[in-house]
Structure formats: structure tokens, C-alpha cells
Design an enzyme around this catalytic site. Sequence first.
Site, PDB file in Angstrom:
ATOM      1  N   ASP A 271      -9.353  -6.166 -37.680  1.00 56.68           N
ATOM      2  CA  ASP A 271      -8.652  -5.195 -36.950  1.00 56.68           C
ATOM      3  C   ASP A 271      -8.541  -5.702 -35.128  1.00 56.68           C
ATOM      4  O   ASP A 271      -8.580  -6.865 -34.881  1.00 56.68           O
ATOM      5  CB  ASP A 271      -8.394  -3.733 -36.896  1.00 56.68           C
ATOM      6  CG  ASP A 271      -7.783  -3.037 -36.847  1.00 56.68           C
ATOM      7  OD1 ASP A 271      -7.746  -1.926 -37.206  1.00 56.68           O
ATOM      8  OD2 ASP A 271      -6.615  -2.904 -36.040  1.00 56.68           O
TER       9      ASP A 271
HETATM   10  C1  GLC Z   1      -4.707  -0.997 -35.144  1.00 57.98           C
HETATM   11  C2  GLC Z   1      -4.486  -0.761 -36.261  1.00 57.98           C
HETATM   12  C3  GLC Z   1      -4.081  -1.506 -37.784  1.00 57.98           C
HETATM   13  C4  GLC Z   1      -2.816  -2.243 -37.300  1.00 57.98           C
HETATM   14  C5  GLC Z   1      -3.195  -2.666 -36.486  1.00 57.98           C
HETATM   15  C6  GLC Z   1      -2.411  -4.381 -36.229  1.00 57.98           C
HETATM   16  O1  GLC Z   1      -5.047  -0.482 -34.064  1.00 57.98           O
HETATM   17  O2  GLC Z   1      -5.455  -0.180 -36.449  1.00 57.98           O
HETATM   18  O3  GLC Z   1      -4.206  -0.607 -38.848  1.00 57.98           O
HETATM   19  O4  GLC Z   1      -2.792  -2.870 -39.130  1.00 57.98           O
HETATM   20  O5  GLC Z   1      -4.213  -2.366 -35.312  1.00 57.98           O
HETATM   21  O6  GLC Z   1      -1.276  -3.405 -35.402  1.00 57.98           O
END
Ligand code: GLC
Length: 744
Positions: A271
Site C-alpha cells: 500500500d
Molecule cells: C491508499 C489506499 C489504497 C490505495 C492506495 C493508492 O492509501 O489504502 O487502497 O489503492 O493508497 O492510492
Amino acid sequence: MKKMDKTGTPASNSSDEIAKRVDALLNQMSLAEKVGQLAQVGGADWNQGPKPEEIIRERGVGSVLWLNDTKRFNALQKIAMEESPSKIPVLFALDVIHGYKTVFPVPLAMASSWDPSVAEQAQTIAAKESRAAGLHWTFGPMLDIARDARWGRIVEGAGEDPYLGSAMAAAQVRGFQGADLSDPERVLACAKHFAGYGAADGGRDYDPVYLPETQLRNVYFPPFQAAIKAGVSTFMSAYMDLNNVPANGNRWLLHDILREEWGFDGFVISDAFGVLNLVTQGHAKDKSDAAFRSLNAGLNMDMASNSYLDSLEALVNNNSISIEQIDEMVKPILTIKMKMGLFENPYVDETLLEKVIALPEHKQAARRAAQRSMVLLRNEGSLLPLSKELKNVAVIGPLADSMESTEGSWMVFGHKPDAVTVLQGIRNKLSDAKITYAPGPDIRRDIPHPFGEFDATAKKPRQTPEDADAAFQAAVETAQNADLIIAVMGESQDMAGEFASRASLDLPGRQEELLKAVSALGKPIVLVLLNGRPLSINWAAEHVPAILEAWEPGSEGGNAVADILFGDVNPGGKLPVCFPRNGNHAPLYYSRVLTHLPEDRPNYLSRYWDGPTTPLYPFGFGLSYTTFSITNLKLSSGQVKVGQSVTVNVDVTNTGKVAGDEVVQLYIHQKWGSDSRPMRELKGFERITLQPNETKKVTFQLGPDELGYWSTNADKWIQDAAPFDIWVGADSLATLHADLEVFG
Ligand code: GLC
């Protein structure tokens, strides 16, 4: 003409050929280039560090995210294909969770349709629009089971149940990816957030998760396994500590379970900043240690933290990590880029997007998805459907004309909300009636959203108490002057989603106060809910005769609400998550063990002495403008051998006066066994349409997949020889019952 192999696949794209091409490419790549493929770099203005252009030119890069600019995609790709050392195309990725330009209902709403084809069609269209914009990869579907409605990200998933969640997972993967990764109208899907994110302590987003293996395997893993079965290409590891080991660096999750046990052969991305966050979480010593731990855990790609870019070469050079480990992480990334045909077709046609997003069938699909996602919670005296002859209607509430809250959480970067609001939908439907509108007092988060800078609503100055009072009075007067009131209330789109957990499930602000005031006028009143989570609407559930749960219904949400309110569509949705009476009751879910004192025992009807702990509305609940009977429950046999299957049949009849949909649900309960088993578990469902007086037979299969489970006692998958209750009905309180004996 390309050579074709026996399957008709272009020879360069057959698996064997691709494996050879990957090996050949790896052999020519420098370590720096290989590490580049393990990096996803931020493309947003606010991202720190070297710009994508620079990294791509120097060594190539696996992917770029947080960019939504077709021309810039082609410009970056040109650098990759013409200037980088090995000419490897870049994957452009973005969160397209429920639509790119055409916005579909939020995933929790689509789960409420209990119709996987709705989710599949939505994500098919989302993929087509995203790919036309130049994107290759979406960070969806989000597969986190959520049993705590205080958790803001409940809006992004399919609710509390692994069986429904698994069906929605597979449907979304099919929608995003289609049957062949070389399809130029599809994008890579990403099963996220692996795993257990929805069980954060107290529903507090990002807080620790403590889940025993039994719960992980029986509840939180199944949607991810369904996604793999549907062919998902990528996974995203979760932020939080899972039993004190952050998921982004959790080898048990990413290697032992995902690769060894499940055979996943795609790649895993962290993430956002998840690798570097291992330091923040007090898990890794520093950035290099974080990179070392993540890579050893089986994490292929570092999202946005540049920890891999900054650390992996040194770790290989000091023999902490082998070049074979690097190659193993790079291979699936190159393989998927080749399967997509990006080496041959790296660019996007910049004239395509405007044609694709203008296709009328996209908005039609969004309207139908919204219609099928809405849940009728109450309809006392059959107030609904409303007459189209109404001449004077007041629409009241802060969300009635909010495009943002109609489209809901997780809009793509740069999207300008343009939804048909509920107010507009009603005006479209009753074009010659007097439709008045008054928002009443504003609703705002007490604590601003940290991403609020991207949100026009959040940037508005807060209403003064005086202005709020004036707005309150104006709303009551507007209601006073109408024949019927439609209250549109709930949560604004920044009140659910990421970093949007809350302690209470009450209607925010003065909405309930306003609802009471306009209800006191003694006029017919309907409540339409726009929200991203279950709400404790206890007062409304007693006093407002008609309540429609519309969730965050997307671009065509207002039209779909009007279609249902005025009877052009008969609602057939069901709740994918129960509605607690109070936020303090969370986590609350139907599929739990009996305990030594089941709650249906007289004198023990509640776990708290200050009120009932049964849900306000149970899992699987939803009404219709017609009525149904579910009868004649028959099993192909009352006994079945472990490992064998039995067929379950019921008859469903439309006993009302209008056509409608019923969602027939099958629940099981194993009465005793190696472990205590939940008093109910959903193991089958089917949404069917019936004309008045029509009867259809619905058939389910029950076999080892449905009757087996991971046992704490046995520490493995087992199927007991044991007696079962079987129920079939219209929600999780189904009473139509049969016995099933599973024998050894
Ligand atoms: C965010 C989320 C994730 C998302 C990623 C990219 O913090 O937790 O679900 O896909 O960052 O934006």
C-alpha cells in the site's frame, strides 16, 4: 502475420514463449534496471523525490501511480520505449474503485444488489474508460470483510459476509480483467488489502488487527481466494499490523499463504509508502531494513516510498539479498506486461477517451446498477411508490442536491462530480410539479479529512450557528408548504472511505432534529439515505413510514432514486451488512457462534442492559413493492456422506400485484463438531424476477466447499460428520427449515 500457437494465441504471447522472452530480457538487464521494475513511483505534483521522467530515462520503472493525464502517459511511455536502457513499458495505475468517468454505485451498494453481474458490468465499463484514458491497472477490487460499521472503508467492500464477498470479488475481477490480459479494453485488477484490514481495533482506520488464523481463513481470506480463482493479476498488501507483523512485510501472508499454499503467480504491491512505513510502525530499523524485510516477505513492488530504489542494489552488493531473489520478484511484473501486449502496443490513442465516455450505454448501465443496489428498508401503509400526479413536493436535507455525495467515496484524480442528484432526479421525473428544496443545516466532519485539500466541500467555510438556524427554519417552512416531503439525509462523501472512521453511527449534525421537525408537520414523508456505511436510524425506523437506502449511487443516482420512489422500478436490493442500533455495538454480525446463552432465550434477549443488541435491520434484509412466499424446501437427500453433495430446492412465488425481484438466501448451521460453528452462514443466494402469481424453483448445491471449514481444534481444513440446520428465506432470519445429516 504473427505466428499462432495451437491455442490461437499469438506465438509471442503463449506462456512458454513469454517465459523465454522474460528470461532473455532479464539476462540483458542491469541490477539497477531490475530494481527499477520493482518500483512504483508517484506521478503527482506533491510526490517527493526524482520525477518519473528522470527515473524512467535512467533505468526504467515498474509503474507510475497518482497520475491521470493521457498525454503525459504517452510522454512517459515514449521515454521508456525510446530512451530507457531496456525499453520496458510502464504500467500506469490509479484507484478506479467504482468508475472512471461514469460513476457506478460504491462497492457496498453494488453488493446490496446481490447480483454479481451488476458488479461485473460496472467494472467492465470502468476498465474500458480507464484504458481509453491510458491506465493499465486499477487498485481494485477492495475485498476487506467489514463487520464494524464504524470503519470508514466499509464503503469500499462487499460488507460482512465471506460468501457474498467472494461472489462480488470474482465478478469484479472478471469485469476489470476480462478473459485475456491482452484485451485492450481491460485493466489489471488488484485484490486489496491483504489481509484483515477491516478488523481494525474499534473500527479505527489503520489501527492494529488481531485475528486468529481461524477467523482469517474462514472469514477474511475467502474473497481473496475467489479473486485468485477468477485470475486476478496483482495483490496489494495492507497497511496495518496483523498480529503485530505489518502486512506489507508479512512473509506468512505474502509467501507462505499467498504463494506456497494458494499458488498465486502474479505480483504484490505494497500500500502507499507501505515499505517505508515499516520503520514508522516500529518494525524495521531503517529504510534499508524495511526494503530487506519487504522483499524477503515476498513483496514485489514498493508503492511510492522509493525504499526499493534507494536500498536494494546495496543489499544485493553486500549479499544480504541474492540476485536470484530480485529476478524472482521481477519476473511476474515483466510477464504481465508481456501478456498485456504492452511491449508491442505501449501507447494509448489520445482521441479514444472522449468517444468511450460518451457511450449512452455507460450511463444506462450506471442507472440500472443504482436501481438494483438500493434497499427498501420500510414502507408502512405502502406509502411507496408515490403517485406521479403529485403537484407539490418538498425535498429537504443537506445531501439532496450534492453531486459529490451522490457519487460517493473514491473518485479518481481530477474527476469533476457531475452526478444527477436526488433533487434533480425527482424534478426529471415530475417535470410539471412544483418541487421545492431546502438543505437545512450543513453537515461537516468534526475533524477535517486529511485529504481535504482535494475536496471542494471540505474547503467550504463552516456554517455559523445563526445560519444553521435560519437554514433549519427555512427547511421546515418549505416542508410546511408542500403536500409531501422527501428527506434526503445521511453522510457526506468524506464521512466514509479512507481515514473516515467514526465512533457514532447516528445521522451527523442536526439531520435527525430536522427530520423530527418536518415529520411533526403530519404530512406524508419519505426518507432517502445517502451514506457509505450502516447508520443507527433508530428514530426514523419507528416514525418515518418509508425509508429507501440509496447508499452512494453514482452518476445516475438521482434518476435511479426517482425511478424507485415513483414506481418505475421495484426495489429488490438486500443489506450486505447489518445495521447496528448503536455504534458501540460494533463489531456486530449475524454469523457468530451460539455461546452458552444464545440471545433468543427468554430473559436474555440482549447482551447490554441499556437496550437491545439485535440489529435494527439484519443482514440480507430488504423489502419490495410486492410480496413473495418461499415454500416447499426439499433436499435431494436428508443424509449426505462427507465429501459428497446434496441439492436444495425451494419454490418462490410472487404473491403480490406487481413484478419484482426476490433474493433467495440459503443458510446453514452445523449443530456440533470439532469447533463450535456459527449459528448461521450464508452458503447460497440467487436474485430472481417474478411476475405476479409466478412461481420459480430455485436450486442450491451443498457440498464439501460449503460444509467444510478451517478448524481451530484440528488446525486444518476439515468437514465433520454432523447434523445441520438448513434455512432458506429472504434474509438471515429465515425460518423455512430442513435437517441435513452429514455422515462419516
Ligand atoms: C491508499 C489506499 C489504497 C490505495 C492506495 C493508492 O492509501 O489504502 O487502497 O489503492 O493508497 O492510492
